[in-house]
Design a protein around this motif. Structure first.
Motif, mmCIF file in Angstrom:
data_model
loop_
_atom_site.group_PDB
_atom_site.id
_atom_site.type_symbol
_atom_site.label_atom_id
_atom_site.label_comp_id
_atom_site.label_asym_id
_atom_site.label_seq_id
_atom_site.Cartn_x
_atom_site.Cartn_y
_atom_site.Cartn_z
ATOM 1 N N ARG A 20 -9.938 -10.471 -0.498
ATOM 2 C CA ARG A 20 -9.419 -10.096 -1.815
ATOM 3 C C ARG A 20 -9.114 -8.607 -1.728
ATOM 4 N N THR A 21 -7.850 -8.270 -1.550
ATOM 5 C CA THR A 21 -7.468 -6.879 -1.314
ATOM 6 C C THR A 21 -7.439 -6.093 -2.624
ATOM 7 N N PRO A 22 -7.677 -4.785 -2.561
ATOM 8 C CA PRO A 22 -7.762 -3.994 -3.801
ATOM 9 C C PRO A 22 -6.408 -3.707 -4.433
ATOM 10 N N ALA A 33 6.586 8.507 -10.334
ATOM 11 C CA ALA A 33 7.284 7.329 -10.854
ATOM 12 C C ALA A 33 7.620 7.434 -12.333
ATOM 13 N N GLY A 34 6.891 8.256 -13.085
ATOM 14 C CA GLY A 34 7.108 8.342 -14.512
ATOM 15 C C GLY A 34 6.514 7.180 -15.276
ATOM 16 N N ARG A 35 5.617 6.459 -14.652
ATOM 17 C CA ARG A 35 4.909 5.333 -15.281
ATOM 18 C C ARG A 35 3.672 5.029 -14.437
ATOM 19 N N ARG A 36 2.837 4.162 -14.941
ATOM 20 C CA ARG A 36 1.648 3.780 -14.187
ATOM 21 C C ARG A 36 2.048 2.931 -12.976
ATOM 22 N N VAL A 37 1.491 3.263 -11.819
ATOM 23 C CA VAL A 37 1.791 2.539 -10.583
ATOM 24 C C VAL A 37 0.498 1.953 -10.022
ATOM 25 N N LEU A 38 0.481 0.653 -9.816
ATOM 26 C CA LEU A 38 -0.631 -0.028 -9.154
ATOM 27 C C LEU A 38 -0.125 -0.614 -7.849
ATOM 28 N N VAL A 39 -0.897 -0.456 -6.784
ATOM 29 C CA VAL A 39 -0.465 -0.883 -5.452
ATOM 30 C C VAL A 39 -1.421 -1.942 -4.916
ATOM 31 N N LYS A 40 -0.891 -3.129 -4.653
ATOM 32 C CA LYS A 40 -1.682 -4.228 -4.082
ATOM 33 C C LYS A 40 -1.709 -4.056 -2.565
ATOM 34 N N ALA A 41 -2.873 -3.671 -2.042
ATOM 35 C CA ALA A 41 -2.984 -3.217 -0.658
ATOM 36 C C ALA A 41 -3.174 -4.373 0.324
ATOM 37 N N GLU A 42 -2.114 -5.159 0.514
ATOM 38 C CA GLU A 42 -2.161 -6.254 1.478
ATOM 39 C C GLU A 42 -2.157 -5.767 2.927
ATOM 40 N N CYS A 43 -1.883 -4.485 3.121
ATOM 41 C CA CYS A 43 -2.023 -3.905 4.457
ATOM 42 C C CYS A 43 -3.478 -3.914 4.919
ATOM 43 N N LEU A 44 -4.407 -4.155 4.001
ATOM 44 C CA LEU A 44 -5.829 -4.242 4.333
ATOM 45 C C LEU A 44 -6.290 -5.685 4.541
ATOM 46 N N ILE A 153 3.862 -20.853 1.230
ATOM 47 C CA ILE A 153 4.167 -20.259 -0.077
ATOM 48 C C ILE A 153 2.929 -20.301 -0.975
ATOM 49 N N ALA A 154 2.213 -21.409 -0.943
ATOM 50 C CA ALA A 154 0.997 -21.521 -1.752
ATOM 51 C C ALA A 154 -0.029 -20.480 -1.332
ATOM 52 N N GLY A 155 -0.164 -20.265 -0.025
ATOM 53 C CA GLY A 155 -1.090 -19.252 0.445
ATOM 54 C C GLY A 155 -0.704 -17.863 -0.016
ATOM 55 N N GLN A 156 0.584 -17.551 0.059
ATOM 56 C CA GLN A 156 1.037 -16.234 -0.415
ATOM 57 C C GLN A 156 0.843 -16.118 -1.924
ATOM 58 N N GLY A 157 0.909 -17.235 -2.614
ATOM 59 C CA GLY A 157 0.699 -17.213 -4.060
ATOM 60 C C GLY A 157 -0.694 -16.784 -4.464
ATOM 61 N N THR A 158 -1.673 -16.901 -3.552
ATOM 62 C CA THR A 158 -3.019 -16.441 -3.886
ATOM 63 C C THR A 158 -3.034 -14.936 -4.131
ATOM 64 N N CYS A 159 -2.098 -14.215 -3.533
ATOM 65 C CA CYS A 159 -1.957 -12.785 -3.817
ATOM 66 C C CYS A 159 -1.592 -12.580 -5.284
ATOM 67 N N GLY A 160 -0.736 -13.442 -5.815
ATOM 68 C CA GLY A 160 -0.351 -13.356 -7.220
ATOM 69 C C GLY A 160 -1.511 -13.633 -8.159
ATOM 70 N N LEU A 161 -2.362 -14.588 -7.790
ATOM 71 C CA LEU A 161 -3.551 -14.851 -8.610
ATOM 72 C C LEU A 161 -4.420 -13.603 -8.702
ATOM 73 N N GLU A 162 -4.597 -12.928 -7.572
ATOM 74 C CA GLU A 162 -5.413 -11.714 -7.564
ATOM 75 C C GLU A 162 -4.766 -10.604 -8.377
ATOM 76 N N ILE A 163 -3.441 -10.455 -8.262
ATOM 77 C CA ILE A 163 -2.743 -9.427 -9.039
ATOM 78 C C ILE A 163 -2.982 -9.643 -10.532
ATOM 79 N N ALA A 164 -2.845 -10.883 -10.978
ATOM 80 C CA ALA A 164 -3.038 -11.175 -12.401
ATOM 81 C C ALA A 164 -4.444 -10.806 -12.857
ATOM 82 N N GLU A 165 -5.438 -11.173 -12.068
ATOM 83 C CA GLU A 165 -6.827 -10.907 -12.444
ATOM 84 C C GLU A 165 -7.147 -9.415 -12.386
#
Length: 325
Positions: A20-22, A33-44, A153-165
């Motif tokens: 579960r990457t940060p 950026a002029g707005r809030r930026v959140l970075v999903k660190a899949e490089c980890l 695709i389903a496996g990559q979608g788990t990244c989206g679940l984490e982003i939402a949470e």
């Protein structure tokens, strides 16, 4: 076809195996950026990219009999490493067909994970598909496609679940979500997950100049192809076109594509190192580049960018870091 139920099943199979990457932030990046930026660190992620998610999902979703016979993959690097490690952890053989001009680090890592690497000459127009067809016929291997595969695709979608949470935990429920996009596996998986879990977020595919096939396909409403060879600075995401499976998902759920320059990508790599302490490869930095330098094309007060991979050649990375800001 992949859907939220497949993504949830992939997440269940991933427990204890996929990191579960940060979701990281920096006030310095927010200012640029002029707005809030959140970075999903899949490089980890394991193997240094999001590709391990899809590889684990695909292998764990096979029947024991098919898995035991071994798997095959085509890749310039990140998918190769993901499949190689997932196969090693499952105790099954993996054969990976890689271009001989792929980054040496990615070839070496794939071999280190225990896979057999078969190199081909893409510059000389040698066809990986022909090599793969022979190997499949001779050995009975199961092909794990890098993006046009429902289990991937389903496996990559788990990244989206984490982003939402994780975004909700930080008070963000509405944002543009920028996804580094090659064939569209990560982008379509995240889009499916967010449609179900965070419907006020909109996914935007991001590509490098000269390889904007997804952006152009979304405009035209049909798949269009790049004309040049699949070589360049952002090697990890250089594909001829979006996938036959991924494109309809993106067309129905994503906003317009964004296109960034190599100069912007290099700047994003330096800023990620300085402000987030992240090593990001060129193809994994395009989303952050769009977040930082294409704010006029974005909506809302927050943007989430995937840092999809960190497997960069050390000599190239040193060159990028040494450049003037």
């Amino acid at each position: 076809m992949s859907d939220i139920k497949m993504i949830e099943a992939a997440a269940h199979r991933a427990r204890g195996h996929v990191r579960r990457t940060p979701l990281l932030s920096s006030p310095f990046l927010d200012e640029i950026a002029g707005r809030r930026v959140l970075v999903k660190a899949e490089c980890l992620q394991h193997t240094g990219s999001f590709k391990f998610r899809g590889a684990w999902s695909a292998l764990s979703g096979l029947t024991p009999e098919r898995r035991a016979a071994g798997v095959l993959a085509f890749s310039s690097g990140n998918h190769a490493q993901g499949v190689a490690l997932a196969a090693k952890l499952h105790g099954v053989p993996a054969t990976i067909i890689m271009p001989q001009d792929a980054p040496a680090l990615k070839i070496d890592n794939t071999r280190a994970f225990g896979a057999e690497v078969v190199l081909y000459d893409r510059a000389g127009r040698e066809k990986r598909e022909e090599i793969g067809a022979r190997l499949q016929a001779d050995r009975g291997l199961t092909l794990i496609r890098p993006y046009d595969e429902p289990l991937v695709i389903a496996g990559q979608g788990t990244c989206g679940l984490e982003i939402a949470e994780q975004a909700a935990e930080q008070g963000v429920t509405e944002a543009e979500v920028l996804s580094c996009c090659g064939g569209g596996g990560l982008t379509s998986g995240i889009a499916l997950a967010l449609e179900a879990r965070a419907p006020r977020m909109r996914v935007r595919p991001v590509e490098p100049e000269g390889f904007d096939d997804t952006a152009r396909s979304l405009v035209s409403g049909a798949i269009v192809r790049n004309s040049g060879p699949e070589t360049g600075f952002c090697d990890a995401i250089l594909t001829p076109s979006p996938g036959e499976i991924t494109f309809p998902i993106m067309a129905a759920r994503c906003g317009p594509g964004l296109v960034v320059s190599n100069v912007e990508v290099r700047a994003a790599m330096r800023l990620a190192a300085a402000r987030l302490k992240l090593v990001i490869e060129p193809g994994g930095a395009v989303a952050l580049a769009a977040a930082l330098f294409h704010g006029d094309a974005l909506e809302g007060d927050a943007v989430i960018a995937t840092a999809s991979g960190g497997n960069v050649d050390l000599a190239l990375y040193s060159e990028v870091l040494s450049e003037a800001a």
